[in-house]
Scaffold this motif. Structure first.
Motif, short mmCIF file in Angstrom:
data_model
loop_
_atom_site.label_atom_id
_atom_site.label_comp_id
_atom_site.label_asym_id
_atom_site.label_seq_id
_atom_site.Cartn_x
_atom_site.Cartn_y
_atom_site.Cartn_z
N TYR A 123 -6.58 -66.80 -9.03
CA TYR A 123 -7.45 -67.93 -9.44
C TYR A 123 -8.37 -68.33 -8.28
CZ TYR A 123 -3.82 -68.34 -13.04
OH TYR A 123 -2.93 -68.10 -14.05
N PHE A 124 -7.80 -68.40 -7.05
CA PHE A 124 -8.62 -68.76 -5.90
C PHE A 124 -9.70 -67.71 -5.63
CE2 PHE A 124 -4.67 -71.13 -4.62
CZ PHE A 124 -5.22 -72.39 -4.74
N LEU A 125 -9.36 -66.44 -5.91
CA LEU A 125 -10.32 -65.35 -5.67
C LEU A 125 -11.35 -65.24 -6.79
CD1 LEU A 125 -7.74 -62.73 -4.39
CD2 LEU A 125 -9.59 -63.73 -3.03
N GLY A 126 -11.14 -65.97 -7.88
CA GLY A 126 -12.09 -65.92 -8.98
C GLY A 126 -11.92 -64.72 -9.87
N ASN A 127 -10.75 -64.04 -9.80
CA ASN A 127 -10.52 -62.84 -10.61
C ASN A 127 -9.86 -63.15 -11.94
OD1 ASN A 127 -11.53 -61.38 -8.47
ND2 ASN A 127 -9.52 -60.95 -7.60
N ALA A 128 -9.47 -64.39 -12.16
CA ALA A 128 -8.86 -64.81 -13.42
C ALA A 128 -9.08 -66.30 -13.60
CB ALA A 128 -7.36 -64.48 -13.42
N THR A 129 -8.95 -66.74 -14.83
CA THR A 129 -9.14 -68.16 -15.15
C THR A 129 -7.79 -68.80 -15.40
OG1 THR A 129 -11.26 -67.63 -16.18
CG2 THR A 129 -10.29 -69.77 -16.70
N PRO A 130 -7.46 -69.89 -14.70
CA PRO A 130 -6.16 -70.53 -14.91
C PRO A 130 -6.08 -71.18 -16.28
CG PRO A 130 -7.50 -71.86 -13.45
CD PRO A 130 -8.26 -70.57 -13.66
N LYS A 131 -4.84 -71.28 -16.82
CA LYS A 131 -4.69 -71.89 -18.14
C LYS A 131 -4.91 -73.41 -18.09
CE LYS A 131 0.11 -70.83 -17.16
NZ LYS A 131 1.22 -69.98 -17.56
N SER A 132 -4.88 -73.97 -16.88
CA SER A 132 -5.21 -75.38 -16.70
C SER A 132 -5.84 -75.53 -15.32
CB SER A 132 -3.95 -76.25 -16.79
OG SER A 132 -4.24 -77.58 -16.39
N LYS A 133 -6.78 -76.46 -15.21
CA LYS A 133 -7.40 -76.69 -13.89
C LYS A 133 -6.48 -77.47 -12.97
CE LYS A 133 -12.32 -76.36 -14.96
NZ LYS A 133 -13.63 -77.02 -14.80
N ARG A 134 -5.42 -78.05 -13.54
CA ARG A 134 -4.44 -78.79 -12.75
C ARG A 134 -3.04 -78.23 -13.05
NH1 ARG A 134 -6.19 -85.22 -13.18
NH2 ARG A 134 -8.37 -84.93 -12.58
N ILE A 135 -2.36 -77.83 -12.00
CA ILE A 135 -1.03 -77.23 -12.15
C ILE A 135 -0.11 -77.82 -11.09
CG2 ILE A 135 0.27 -75.07 -11.74
CD1 ILE A 135 -1.92 -73.56 -13.20
N ALA A 136 1.18 -77.96 -11.43
CA ALA A 136 2.20 -78.36 -10.45
C ALA A 136 3.45 -77.54 -10.70
CB ALA A 136 2.50 -79.85 -10.54
#
Length: 875
Positions: free
Chosen positions: A48-61
């Motif tokens: 996600y940080f590298l921009g190679n995939a999109t997270p299922k939520s913009k906020r995760i814990a």
């Protein structure tokens, strides 16, 4: 506040602030060539940080199981010495992917610590990045201003690049960070030295508990920084340290995360753990207990997640951690038999509710650890004997560091135990010699594995890569990005990413596809395909001349079809084992290659020949049933499980999965498979054996390899029949030959014994007396067994005898030495020492007991010289 409540309060706090709570990823990483283990909370989010995939939520814990055995402030050999570093630890974290940034992250951290957990504000300090002219990154004024409003300027410290600029690695996303430290010393101690003077000074009661990283840069291969297209937050809070603060104790080990384990160690060993040691002996026991309970957590969770101890890679790291625990218990807790495995029960009770894998895999984990303990304790015993030999050979008071390194490197004998034993015997270790040998080995390993990676050159922007290899093996493609890598091992290579690739990347046990990239003017060979941070990497030795042209990507069809047959057979094999052996069987590893398949599974006994045949028959029955492939793509994970699909422990599954079904066999799998089981053709098991305690391995072949196997067997049978003059019954003829051979062997043994008797009579006449000892040294024509019988027979006739016989058997020289018990005790002759020294003449060595020993070598011509020097020991 109990540790379970502390963990839950963290997750609930961020869930209320619209964070998606995700489970911990496995501690063992499968598809990241840059890491063996999850060593931080962010590791599972790298793509996600590298921009190679999109997270299922913009906020995760989440809370992430982490394992570190080296790195900043934390080397394996230091764990247990202090009270706040660990190999395995939990990292509580909250994440923002292009959503909130410094203001929210800092304010929420402060709110959670001071209002929810009620940590007094006057024991907290924070650090802010001071900036770097070298990096052209300014002082983090924004973070400083936010903290100033919350905590006041007197509790803010400026940190340099080493402490307050966080990087994923030599390349990749990075940025300034703001750490939160806590000072839990007594008021008297605080009056003597201000807490701010001890921040980042490795003080056991002034420790960092939370780090807020603000990802805003990308580190390029040349070391320069560029701004990321989006700003991210990556935080990590040490769970064990947080528990220490909230439970009002002075050490992580005094929290309820560890105290049940300490109690169990005390019960099993009789060792008393003291919160504060009063003397050196108590501290040694304390350190040993801390080492054991820390290390069993790391090892148990690694095994539960699928990583068995072994002699290389991640398995070697796990074995090294466990062996460190065993040797501390051996030396300081006086435990000479396995006991660490019994701590797994406590771990399961403590952590099983939140990490169910440790309970589900409990029996396997216990058995593997128990066997590893027993094995290494035998190694320690063997090492003690070898160390005795080294000491015997030592001239003077200093023992060779090179010899000590050989013991460490070849036999796994711990260097600190070597040093301890030497001190007890009034000897010293040549530490520099050991360190030099260690450095030389590390340098060899480093040079062999050294890889440098260039930055990506982007040809097509955005995340446009797709995999089409389930449906087609040839496709028109464009290169979207490429980079060069230099490896000491493989030389210069290139990695390409394609927009729509048919090439399957290595994963799930299946090897990566090979094949070709074809244009009108040239053909480029793809030698391997791997996956890294959600990118499929095609590895080539040279770049296409026109990087922007349309190309045809063509998979090696034959190799892929063989891999598909082997992968589908692996699923049927798993089903067969669970049917024949029981449902306790679970997959613990696999390799699917074009040539063969390898399948590791949990089972606590050798698989009998009858069971193996039943397994093989079961798989072949499914093949002959011609079961069609039923493939379900992108279905919810929970739905797949409800429909009967098997999921493997240690694998990281997404919310949506791919389910593969052949009849009653249903598994979650991303690999490639045959359309129908008939395409497997035939399944043949070629071997079965143990890999580790409770883990068995089957190797098998299918399709073309099985066909070749049967053809080869047919050829062997033809050749055998020809040698036996084409008998009507080949088996009956072979049995007859075996019977005849057994009779001839008995005759030979009788003749050799008669020969030895004749030799004995001749040798008795050659015995001479020297200084009161009967001495015989001569070369004889006997095999090793005959020479041994002969010297013992002579020994039964004479009470003060020293004999050395030289002989050659199958072109290999042998020295056999016998010394009567009276001569050993009264004259100090030692057969083991004699053959070790005389063995140099035959370019070999050996050993044994003081009264009997043997040595083998490579140089038969040296026997005469060895025999001639045997008399030297009587001078």
């Amino acid at each position: 506040m109990k540790s379970q409540e502390i963990r839950q309060k963290f997750l609930s706090f961020f869930e209320e602030r619209k964070h998606l709570i995700v489970p911990s990823a496995p501690i063992v990483l499968k598809n990241d060539p840059t890491l063996m283990f999850n060593n931080s909370g962010m590791a599972q989010f790298k793509e996600y940080f590298l921009g190679n995939a999109t997270p299922k939520s913009k906020r995760i814990a989440d809370t992430q199981k982490c394992l570190r055995v080296s790195g900043k402030h934390n080397d394996l050999e230091e764990v247990g010495i202090d009270t706040y570093h660990h190999t395995m630890f939990e990292m509580l974290g909250n994440w923002s992917f292009g959503d909130y940034f410094k203001k929210e992250a800092i304010n929420w951290a402060w709110e959670l610590l001071t209002e929810v957990y009620k940590i007094p504000k006057n024991i907290l300090y924070v650090t802010v990045f001071e900036g770097s002219k070298e990096e052209n990154v300014p002082f983090d004024q924004e973070a400083y201003d936010i903290w100033k409003e919350l905590i006041g300027e007197d509790r803010i410290l400026l940190g340099n690049k080493k402490d307050n600029f966080w990087e994923m690695g030599d390349q990749g996303p990075c940025g300034p960070c703001s750490e939160i430290h806590v000072d839990i010393r007594s008021e008297e101690e605080k009056a003597e030295i201000p807490g701010r003077d001890l921040v980042n000074a490795d003080h056991p009661q002034v420790v960092e508990i939370w780090n807020n990283v603000f990802m805003e840069f990308n580190r390029k291969a040349d070391g320069s920084l560029e701004k990321l297209p989006a700003q991210h937050v990556d935080t990590g809070m040490g769970f064990e340290r947080l528990c220490m603060v909230l439970q009002g104790v002075q050490s992580n080990y005094d929290t309820d995360v560890f105290t049940p384990l300490i109690a169990k160690v005390s019960q099993l060993t009789g060792a008393k753990y003291t919160v504060k040691a009063n003397n050196e002996e108590e501290e040694k026991v304390n350190i040993a207990v801390r080492v054991v309970i820390d290390h069993v957590r790391a090892v148990a969770f690694a095994i539960a997640d699928g990583q068995l101890p072994s002699n290389n890679g991640a398995g070697y790291v796990i074995r090294r951690i466990l062996r460190r625990a065993i040797r501390y218990a051996f030396t300081f807790l006086d435990k000479k038999e396995p006991f660490i495995y019994e701590l797994v029960e406590v771990l399961s009770e403590q952590m099983g509710d939140f990490f169910p894998e440790i309970t589900a895999q409990k029996d396997l984990v216990k058995n593997v650890i128990k066997e590893e303990e027993a094995s290494f304790l035998r190694t320690l015993e063997q090492g003690l004997h070898l160390l005795d030999n080294v000491i015997d050979e030592t001239q003077g008071k200093v023992v060779s560091g090179t010899k000590a390194f050989e013991l460490y490197d070849t036999f796994g004998f711990p260097i600190d135990l070597t040093a301890l034993i030497l001190r007890e015997r009034g000897l010293e270790l040549d530490e520099k010699g050991f360190e030099d040998a260690m450095a030389e080995q590390k340098n060899r390993s480093r040079v062999a594995s050294e890889v440098s990676t260039d930055d990506w050159t982007i040809l097509v922007g955005g995340n446009v890569e797709t995999f089409v290899g389930y449906d087609q093996l040839e496709n028109e493609v464009k290169i979207t990005r490429y980079r060069k890598i230099d490896s000491k091992k493989d030389g210069k290579l290139f990695q390409l990413v394609l927009d729509a690739t048919p090439f399957y990347p290595e994963g799930g046990g299946q090897v990566g596809d090979r094949g070709l990239l074809i244009s009108a003017n040239e053909t480029v060979e793809i030698i391997d395909t791997k996956k890294e941070n959600n990118l499929i990497l095609h590895i080539v030795k040279k770049l296409p001349s026109n990087l922007e042209a349309k190309l045809v990507a063509k998979v090696d069809t034959d190799a892929r079809k063989q891999s598909m047959a082997n992968h589908s057979a692996t699923h049927l094999l798993h089903q067969a084992l669970r049917t024949v052996l029981g449902t306790h069987v679970e997959q613990k590893g696999s390799l699917v290659a074009p040539t063969h398949l390898r399948f590791d599974f949990s089972h606590f006994a050798k698989v009998s020949d009858e069971e193996l045949q039943a397994v093989e028959d079961f798989v072949n029955d499914r093949i002959h049933e011609q079961l069609p492939l039923v493939e379900r793509r992108n279905i919810p994970f929970n739905q797949a499980i409800e429909e009967g699909a098997m999921a493997l422990f240690g694998e990281k599954y997404g919310d949506e999965v791919r389910m593969i079904r052949f009849g009653e066999s249903a598994e979650l799998c991303g690999g490639t498979h045959v359309p129908n089981t008939a395409d497997i053709w035939q399944f043949k098991i070629v071997s079965e054996g143990a890999v580790a305690a409770g883990i068995r391995r089957i190797e098998a072949i299918t399709n073309k390899a099985a066909e070749d196997f049967y053809k080869n067997q047919e050829e062997i049978l033809k050749e055998l029949k020809a040698i036996l003059k084409n008998p009507q019954d080949t088996i009956k003829t072979v049995v007859s030959l075996q019977d005849e051979n057994a009779k001839l062997k008995k005759q030979v043994e009788y003749l050799l014994k008669e020969k030895a008797k004749n030799i004995k009579g001749e040798l008795k006449e050659k015995i001479e007396e020297i200084n009161g000892i009967l001495f015989l040294a001569v070369e004889v024509d006997l095999d090793p067994a005959g020479a041994k019988d002969l010297v013992y027979e002579l020994g039964n006739e004479y009470s003060n005898l020293y004999v050395l016989l030289g002989s050659v058997s199958n072109d290999k020289p042998m020295l056999t030495c016998y010394v009567s018990k009276e001569v050993v005790e009264q004259k100090g002759l030692n057969a083991g020492q004699i053959v070790r020294e005389l063995g140099k003449y035959i370019q070999g060595g050996g050993g044994g007991q003081p009264f009997f020993a043997t040595a083998g070598g490579k140089n038969p011509a040296g026997i005469a010289e060895a025999v001639a020097h045997a008399k030297d020991y009587l001078k």
